[in-house]
Design a protein around this motif. Structure first.
Motif, PDB file in Angstrom:
ATOM      1  N   HIS A  74      -2.683   5.077 -17.388  1.00  7.16           N
ATOM      2  CA  HIS A  74      -3.211   3.585 -16.979  1.00  7.16           C
ATOM      3  C   HIS A  74      -1.357   3.833 -17.722  1.00  7.16           C
ATOM      4  O   HIS A  74      -0.816   2.749 -17.562  1.00  7.16           O
ATOM      5  CB  HIS A  74      -3.799   2.492 -17.463  1.00  7.16           C
ATOM      6  CG  HIS A  74      -5.125   2.347 -16.167  1.00  7.16           C
ATOM      7  ND1 HIS A  74      -4.831   2.830 -14.789  1.00  7.16           N
ATOM      8  CD2 HIS A  74      -6.223   3.234 -16.038  1.00  7.16           C
ATOM      9  CE1 HIS A  74      -5.589   3.092 -14.430  1.00  7.16           C
ATOM     10  NE2 HIS A  74      -6.822   3.452 -14.843  1.00  7.16           N
TER      11      HIS A  74
ATOM     12  N   PHE B 284       2.168   2.662 -16.575  1.00 16.33           N
ATOM     13  CA  PHE B 284       2.265   1.111 -17.397  1.00 16.33           C
ATOM     14  C   PHE B 284       4.218   1.194 -16.819  1.00 16.33           C
ATOM     15  O   PHE B 284       4.829   0.629 -16.590  1.00 16.33           O
ATOM     16  CB  PHE B 284       1.279  -0.100 -18.086  1.00 16.33           C
ATOM     17  CG  PHE B 284       1.901  -0.865 -18.251  1.00 16.33           C
ATOM     18  CD1 PHE B 284       1.229  -1.791 -18.030  1.00 16.33           C
ATOM     19  CD2 PHE B 284       2.970  -0.473 -20.076  1.00 16.33           C
ATOM     20  CE1 PHE B 284       2.515  -3.411 -18.170  1.00 16.33           C
ATOM     21  CE2 PHE B 284       3.409  -1.833 -20.695  1.00 16.33           C
ATOM     22  CZ  PHE B 284       3.397  -2.862 -19.309  1.00 16.33           C
TER      23      PHE B 284
ATOM     24  N   ASP C 100       5.908   2.206 -14.013  1.00 17.33           N
ATOM     25  CA  ASP C 100       6.416   0.640 -13.253  1.00 17.33           C
ATOM     26  C   ASP C 100       7.083   0.254 -14.380  1.00 17.33           C
ATOM     27  O   ASP C 100       8.501  -0.285 -13.424  1.00 17.33           O
ATOM     28  CB  ASP C 100       5.426   0.695 -13.525  1.00 17.33           C
ATOM     29  CG  ASP C 100       3.930   0.762 -11.998  1.00 17.33           C
ATOM     30  OD1 ASP C 100       4.304   1.764 -11.775  1.00 17.33           O
ATOM     31  OD2 ASP C 100       3.137  -0.210 -11.905  1.00 17.33           O
TER      32      ASP C 100
END
Length: 57
Positions: A46, A50, A53
């Motif tokens: 994750h 993150f 992105d």
């Protein structure tokens, strides 16, 4: 200096408990390790998603 002694005793007690847990119920211990590994892997994934992105938006 007494805190160092207490810290050592606590560390040894936790280590002894972990060994006891592994030897008395290895299947349950393996399940716990698997769950912890899954949580860590998911967290790292994750964080990577993150940053991916952020960099590609």
């Amino acid at each position: 200096m007494a805190t160092d002694r207490v810290k050592k005793i606590v560390i040894w007690a936790v280590f002894a408990f972990l060994l006891y847990s592994i030897f008395t119920d290895p299947h349950h211990s393996a399940g716990i390790v698997h769950n912890i590994w899954s949580i860590l892997r998911s967290g790292v994934q994750h964080v990577g998603d993150f940053y991916h992105d952020i960099l590609h938006s």
